[in-house]
Design a protein around this motif. Sequence first.
Motif, PDB file in Angstrom:
ATOM      1  N   THR A   1     -22.630  19.362  27.439  1.00 51.02           N
ATOM      2  CA  THR A   1     -23.752  18.413  27.550  1.00 51.02           C
ATOM      3  C   THR A   1     -24.692  18.592  26.356  1.00 51.02           C
ATOM      4  N   ASN A   2     -24.792  19.809  25.845  1.00 55.07           N
ATOM      5  CA  ASN A   2     -25.404  19.998  24.533  1.00 55.07           C
ATOM      6  C   ASN A   2     -24.259  20.246  23.561  1.00 55.07           C
ATOM      7  N   PRO A   3     -23.845  19.206  22.815  1.00 56.45           N
ATOM      8  CA  PRO A   3     -22.614  19.336  22.022  1.00 56.45           C
ATOM      9  C   PRO A   3     -22.701  20.415  20.948  1.00 56.45           C
ATOM     10  N   ASP A   4     -23.906  20.816  20.563  1.00 58.28           N
ATOM     11  CA  ASP A   4     -24.032  21.865  19.556  1.00 58.28           C
ATOM     12  C   ASP A   4     -23.932  23.259  20.158  1.00 58.28           C
ATOM     13  N   ARG A   5     -24.138  23.375  21.440  1.00 59.62           N
ATOM     14  CA  ARG A   5     -24.030  24.690  22.075  1.00 59.62           C
ATOM     15  C   ARG A   5     -23.181  24.601  23.338  1.00 59.62           C
ATOM     16  N   PRO A   6     -21.911  24.193  23.186  1.00 55.65           N
ATOM     17  CA  PRO A   6     -21.059  24.082  24.371  1.00 55.65           C
ATOM     18  C   PRO A   6     -20.798  25.459  24.974  1.00 55.65           C
ATOM     19  N   ARG A   7     -20.576  25.479  26.272  1.00 59.81           N
ATOM     20  CA  ARG A   7     -20.248  26.747  26.920  1.00 59.81           C
ATOM     21  C   ARG A   7     -18.971  26.601  27.737  1.00 59.81           C
ATOM     22  N   VAL A   8     -18.070  27.519  27.519  1.00 59.82           N
ATOM     23  CA  VAL A   8     -16.891  27.587  28.371  1.00 59.82           C
ATOM     24  C   VAL A   8     -17.365  28.159  29.702  1.00 59.82           C
ATOM     25  N   THR A   9     -17.200  27.396  30.772  1.00 55.39           N
ATOM     26  CA  THR A   9     -17.760  27.813  32.058  1.00 55.39           C
ATOM     27  C   THR A   9     -16.724  28.477  32.955  1.00 55.39           C
ATOM     28  N   LYS A  10     -15.461  28.182  32.694  1.00 52.63           N
ATOM     29  CA  LYS A  10     -14.428  28.727  33.575  1.00 52.63           C
ATOM     30  C   LYS A  10     -13.119  28.826  32.804  1.00 52.63           C
ATOM     31  N   ALA A  11     -12.348  29.854  33.089  1.00 50.06           N
ATOM     32  CA  ALA A  11     -11.040  29.965  32.442  1.00 50.06           C
ATOM     33  C   ALA A  11     -10.008  30.459  33.447  1.00 50.06           C
TER      34      ALA A  11
END
Lengths: 737, 151
Positions: free
Chosen positions: A611-621
């Motif tokens: 949602t913030n394309p400059d600071r994406p976060r991998v939330t689940k793997a």
Amino acid sequence: MSSSPSAGHSRRHFLTYLLATPTLAVAAALVDPPPVARAAVPTPPAPADVLDLGDVLILAAAPTANMITVAVGEDGRVGLALPREEVGQGITTAVAMLIADELDVPLDRVDVTLADARPELVFNQLTGGSNTIRSVYTPVRTAAAVARARLVAAAAARWGVPAGQVTVSGGVVIGPGGRTAGFGELSTAAASPSLKVGTATPKPASQQRLVGTPTSRRDARAMVTGRQAYTLDLDVAPGALPTMVRRPPTISGAVRSVDNEAAVRAMPGVVDLAVVETGVAVLAETFGQALDAKNALQVTWGPGTVDGEDDDSIREKLHAAALPFAAPGLLTQHVDAEFDFAFVSHAPMETNSAIADVRDGKAEIWAGLKSPIVAQETIAKDLGLPVSAVAVHVVQGGGSFGRRLFFDAALEAARISKKAGKPVKLMWSRIDDMRHGRARAASHHRIRATHAAGQVLTFEHRVASVETDFRHGLGEILTAMSASLPVGGNLSFAQTVFLTTVKSPYDFGITTQTLTEVPLQMHTGSWRSVYSANTRGAEEIVVDELAAAQRKDPYRFRREFLEDDRSRAVLDKVATEGQWGRPMPAGHAQGIAFHAEYQSCTACLVEIDATNPDRPRVTKATIAADVGRPVNPRGLESQLLGGLTDAIGTTLRAGLHIRDGLPLEGSYSQFHYTRQAESPRDVRVFVMPANGEPGGAGELGVPAAVGAIANAWARATGRKPRSFPLTFPVDFDPFPR
Amino acid sequence: MPTYSFTLNGQSVTVDAPADLPLLWTLRDKLGVKGPKYGCGIDVCKACTSHLDGQAVNPCVVPTSEADGREVTTIEGLADGDRLHPVQEAWLEQDVAQCGYCQPGQIMAAVALLKRTKHPTDADIDAIENVCRCGSYFRIREAIKAAAAAM
Ligand code: FES
Ligand code: FES
């Protein structure tokens, strides 16, 4: 088509087959595409399918495999000095498990230490290519089986009973009528050359109890209590002085003159200065004082080796070097894509460090070393000493990721100690470690896939990379093994490594992957998974784009084209466990990818919040891996978790900018390796049941995770991932040079 | 050279050191306490994390003079003899460590966090900046939660 030589076919047979096939197949297929009715266009085996780099290392190590010995002491303890380097992979735990299982002795009675450099082992003391477990699995179990047979024979002789009536259980030798004897009391008799011992072979897998059981690291307690000693924690060379080196403003610049030597010598705590090839060394009472003094030095420097180079000039060279495609783009439906990957620091937490004592015509070195024999030979030559006068001790390392294949710090410390005539404890600063240490070479990738009627007809990948330095012994191994290599012609070491590690796991018709190197004299080195993180990562992005071109779901598309059932099983596992296709809110997406290397395969499914394309976060793997036979599933999960974290960092934010012949980054605040805040709160790792011999696992996790993260980012943002890391501004003030 | 006295892992120590020498080097090079690790020297990597009067600090940027008369705890001082701190126990249970180099700092950071809050949220854990280059973050998170539950 099977991805590995099946039982019953000798490797020689497959080599012959391979050497004869691909070129012919290319020509034929381009002229005459297969009829569309075929299920998938099979891809002939790639060199890495026939004999991968790990196989080469195993073959090279084989002649000295019987020099790895298991010792049973009078105290009843079982020991093995492992000729490999522990840097966090958990190999000392896994090897202890192999021994304990084979000898039926409790794990806590087995000691696995790291062997000093043993030149007589020749090619059997190199830690790389995800090869430790693969290469020692049989030799270590065989050595333990021999030890067990000798203990049994000694007990049988003592009791005057046939060996067949003697067993071992729980570390005790048991005879008829409940007689027992300990390992310790039998150890001398068991070592006797006159003892009659039958043949000893390792137990079949069905009788293994410990192998395959999740087991905690044996050194974990030392680590959580601060007792685990890394190189600079050792008190081994009395009087060794904390030492740091002032380094040039550009890569490989040499010292012309030291302009304020007297002033620096007068600084508090400073004991000595020494000019060496790589800079100006300061020896002091504490590292804090050595650091202040090295920063205060005024030095006039000569030019470095890449002074005019920066990111743009290097990228230009790489783009110019990539070879053209064979398949025409005009007449066919095709997907084309180009990718750029920045340099990436290995950045292990423990910076380059070594202890050296070079005095009185001999040298003693302590360091974290993955190629200690080459280190020993090089240092001996550099110091002008016979190899026998240079003792090299291998110390457990604080991370490596390929870094400790090189022995830069050990060599530098030896030179400083020789010059100063004093023992030294050398530590590189973090800034120097990132700027003058080694890095994964930057690379450019050009991929073209042609497709028609639901099939992929050709898949071409042209890689251009800044030269990767393999001068840590691998070159010598490849030369020695050249007759066995599944590649012909006049290939460089790098191209040989490339072709014996990189392969496409899909039936994409005629598949060619090539490497061209751009020679630049920079400090490079293999970085976890060598070429595969970039090469296979980029390919997994193209796989998603091919699926889109054919209006297919990325998971089902992979499933359709993967070459074998083992591969499909790990892919299915992550799709099911990770709920592939579940609805995601705007700005969030899933991504999936697959990778196979060194007889193992893995799939990764991630979810990303962009949602913030400059600071994406991998939330689940969700990760699944089939490594043939997991020795320690708990350790394997750790390795896969590490691979995932590496992929998050290098895909999203972590890289090195080159400007005026030097990396700009000098700390983790600038080289944005993953931190807790960027790591997923939900990670699930599934280890598939054993189904064969152990494959490689240490590097396996990176490439699939790179692909999955990039694919998730693409779906979440609607942008094509092309340049890595994806977010890569110079968001800091570089440290002074 | 000035002399400083402080309590180090429950023992009183006296040491000669320049006032501005970072405490990390006084601990490692003068007092032989090697648990706190160097990873950057500039308060970025947090590998050196230790406690000063029970609060997490980074001795690579704390001058030795600041420790005078205070209580310094490093990873070596966390266990009570052979009895490990619950956070250390949780680290063993989750088999967190890979190379282990960052873990003394990670554990000291986690202990400080659990001192501040008994029930850390995921956001609290995210705020721990300690670098683990081996990438053991998920197990660190699980271990902190397990330790919180156990305490
Ligand atoms: S060494 Fe103290 S924060 Fe990095
Ligand atoms: S365990 Fe290696 S840096 Fe954290």
